[in-house]
Design an enzyme around this catalytic site. Structure first.
Site, PDB file in Angstrom:
ATOM      1  N   TYR A   8      14.693 -19.850  -8.117  1.00 31.21           N
ATOM      2  CA  TYR A   8      16.108 -20.256  -8.083  1.00 31.21           C
ATOM      3  C   TYR A   8      16.670 -20.039  -6.690  1.00 31.21           C
ATOM      4  CZ  TYR A   8      17.996 -21.770 -12.525  1.00 31.21           C
ATOM      5  OH  TYR A   8      18.332 -22.523 -13.610  1.00 31.21           O
ATOM      6  N   GLU A  64      20.239 -21.305  -5.582  1.00 35.23           N
ATOM      7  CA  GLU A  64      21.580 -21.878  -5.388  1.00 35.23           C
ATOM      8  C   GLU A  64      22.106 -21.549  -4.001  1.00 35.23           C
ATOM      9  OE1 GLU A  64      20.951 -20.965  -8.601  1.00 35.23           O
ATOM     10  OE2 GLU A  64      22.447 -21.848  -9.951  1.00 35.23           O
ATOM     11  N   ASP A 114      23.777 -47.335   0.462  1.00 35.30           N
ATOM     12  CA  ASP A 114      22.734 -46.907  -0.478  1.00 35.30           C
ATOM     13  C   ASP A 114      21.463 -47.665  -0.101  1.00 35.30           C
ATOM     14  OD1 ASP A 114      20.986 -46.599  -2.583  1.00 35.30           O
ATOM     15  OD2 ASP A 114      22.534 -46.708  -4.135  1.00 35.30           O
ATOM     16  N   THR A 166      17.100 -42.671  -2.249  1.00 34.73           N
ATOM     17  CA  THR A 166      16.117 -41.976  -3.067  1.00 34.73           C
ATOM     18  C   THR A 166      14.868 -41.815  -2.208  1.00 34.73           C
ATOM     19  OG1 THR A 166      15.421 -44.085  -4.003  1.00 34.73           O
ATOM     20  CG2 THR A 166      16.960 -42.780  -5.302  1.00 34.73           C
ATOM     21  N   LYS A 172      10.892 -44.569  -3.537  1.00 33.62           N
ATOM     22  CA  LYS A 172      10.661 -46.024  -3.550  1.00 33.62           C
ATOM     23  C   LYS A 172       9.817 -46.383  -2.318  1.00 33.62           C
ATOM     24  CE  LYS A 172      14.688 -47.051  -6.422  1.00 33.62           C
ATOM     25  NZ  LYS A 172      15.674 -45.945  -6.395  1.00 33.62           N
ATOM     26  N   ARG A 226      10.051 -38.243  -6.755  1.00 27.10           N
ATOM     27  CA  ARG A 226      11.371 -38.633  -7.234  1.00 27.10           C
ATOM     28  C   ARG A 226      12.367 -37.641  -6.652  1.00 27.10           C
ATOM     29  NH1 ARG A 226       9.912 -42.446 -10.771  1.00 27.10           N
ATOM     30  NH2 ARG A 226      12.049 -43.123 -10.953  1.00 27.10           N
TER      31      ARG A 226
HETATM   32  N1  DSN Z   1      16.022 -47.934 -11.170  1.00 25.78           N
HETATM   33  C1  DSN Z   1      16.101 -48.347  -9.789  1.00 25.78           C
HETATM   34  C2  DSN Z   1      15.486 -49.674  -9.581  1.00 25.78           C
HETATM   35  O1  DSN Z   1      14.550 -49.983 -10.288  1.00 25.78           O
HETATM   36  O2  DSN Z   1      15.894 -50.415  -8.707  1.00 25.78           O
HETATM   37  C3  DSN Z   1      17.468 -48.267  -9.275  1.00 25.78           C
HETATM   38  O3  DSN Z   1      17.934 -46.999  -9.515  1.00 25.78           O
END
Ligand code: DSN
Length: 431
Positions: A52, A54, A198, A224, A227, A233
């Site tokens: 932990y 925080e 984003d 994120t 990707k 993730r």
């Molecule tokens: N779920 C993502 C996507 O597939 O584009 C977006 O958050």
């Protein structure tokens, strides 16, 4: 790799093994998915999950964080260097909570947010009416031009002038063309709105120089990490310049700069303990993304997407905007007499994974839309070349034009088997 798990929980192990086999034996074309390296996964499956922490490095609410602090500093430093920003927060659990933190830092409940409509290629968190972003804030949306299906910046400017948003969100989940961050900045300046970029889908392309960077223009950048960036993730909030251009206007009583506002929004605002194993895996992913071969990878993603687009266009598929500048393609399958759901299921039956998707101005529903969305980040990670993508496009063409012919489907399945065998996934893993 799963020897302990196998002993403790054969049932879970069995599903994991089957999922690994599915990933190995199929063509993964969902544009938001990728294959993280074994190094990333080792960090993710590490003892850091036990701790932990925080707070932030040097300012924790728990003891014993001397090594966790080093890991988080490493990740923050690598993020700052890779993207060229002044501040990075690597603690968001994923993209939606990260966007929520950006809203929490910059807005008051009821403020107006202008984002890309979900049905036009935006995300739930860009102001969709059923999402927190459209329920606690006044969500207003822009879309794409009805004819070209490209962003029309003059139309977006007009909506901004009418609705006076305090935050404009740019970025998409299903837009195959480049985003003009400078044009968004000009609109945001005109209406004195913050600009949140984003870049979840395109972060790896930005790092590789294949997509212009939002750093000169955005107040806050969210991405994120799983990707095109090919990490675990997770998500990051990046602050190009901590001195806030609208600070006196929107936070006159606050002495906090943008970095402090964002950090406070994550904790104590929204989250508790950071997922330290995830932070370590993000640090590893950022190191990988800083290597020269990552640029080659990013270039190949776009080359492969364009090869796939050309192959499908040659077979008279209706590509939204006619092609792609990035990693994804959006295809209207209605001229083939199929729905997106039918196309997804048929491709699934021959081990090709895509996702059904709304197309701009779709007359169908999100659960059974008119389109499918395809992307190349995952197959490119397996070493697929443009020549391979031509073969992939030809198989997709055969399957979707003759979905009821068992012989065509059987041949397609064999072709998928051959292509995946040529580019093994995680060959170092036994099972
Ligand atoms: N779920 C993502 C996507 O597939 O584009 C977006 O958050």
């Amino acid at each position: 790799m799963l020897s302990h798990l196998k002993k403790t929980d054969p049932e879970t192990t069995s599903w994991l093994e089957q999922e690994l086999a599915r990933q190995r034996q199929g063509l993964e074309l969902i544009p938001s998915e990728n294959f993280a390296s074994l190094a990333v996964m080792e960090a993710l499956g590490s003892v850091l999950t036990n701790k932990y922490s925080e707070g932030y490095p040097g300012k924790r609410y728990y003891g014993g964080n001397q090594f966790i602090d080093q890991v988080e500093e490493l990740a923050r430093g690598r993020a700052k260097a890779l993207f060229g920003v002044e501040h990075a927060n690597v603690q968001p659990y994923s993209g939606s909570p990260a966007n929520q933190a950006a809203y929490f830092a910059l807005l008051k409940p009821g403020d107006t947010v202008l984002g890309m409509g979900l049905a036009q290629g935006g995300h739930l968190t860009h102001g969709y009416k059923l999402n927190f972003s459209g329920r606690y804030y006044q969500g207003v949306s822009y879309g794409v031009d009805p004819k070209t299906h490209r962003l029309d910046y003059e139309a977006i400017r007009k909506i901004a002038l009418q609705t006076k948003p305090k935050l404009i969100v740019c970025g998409a989940t299903a837009y195959p063309r480049l985003i003009d961050f400078a044009a968004f900045r000009a609109i945001a300046d005109e209406v004195q709105a913050y600009l949140l970029a984003d870049i979840s889908h395109i972060a790896g392309l930005v790092v590789g120089g294949l997509h212009p960077s939002p750093v000169p223009y955005a107040d806050v950048i969210m991405t994120t990490t799983h990707k095109t960036l090919r990490g675990p993730r997770g998500a990051m909030l990046l602050i190009p310049r901590v001195l806030d251009r609208f600070h006196d206007l929107y936070h006159p009583a606050s002495k906090r700069n943008l970095a402090e506002l964002i950090d406070a929004a994550i904790i104590p605002g929204l989250q508790g303990g950071p997922h330290n194993h995830q932070t370590a895996a993000i640090a590893v992913c950022l190191k990988e993304a800083a290597q020269p071969d990552f640029k080659t990878y990013a270039q190949q993603i776009v080359i492969n997407a364009q090869a796939l687009a050309k192959t499908l266009a040659r077979q008279n598929f209706r590509l939204i905007t006619g092609g792609t500048d990035n990693h994804l393609l959006l295809i209207d399958v209605s001229p083939l007499g199929l729905t997106g759901q039918q196309a997804e299921a048929t491709l699934d039956s021959v081990n090709i994974t895509v996702n059904k998707n709304l197309i701009p101005y779709d007359t169908r529903t999100p659960l059974d839309p008119s389109g499918i969305r395809l992307g190349t980040p995952a197959l490119t990670s397996r070493g697929f070349t443009a020549e391979d993508m031509i073969q992939v496009g030809e198989v997709i063409g055969q399957v979707l034009t003759q979905p009821g012919d068992p012989a065509v489907l059987a041949t397609a399945k064999q072709k998928v088997k051959a292509l995946t065998a040529e580019h093994p996934l995680y060959p170092e893993l036994k099972n």
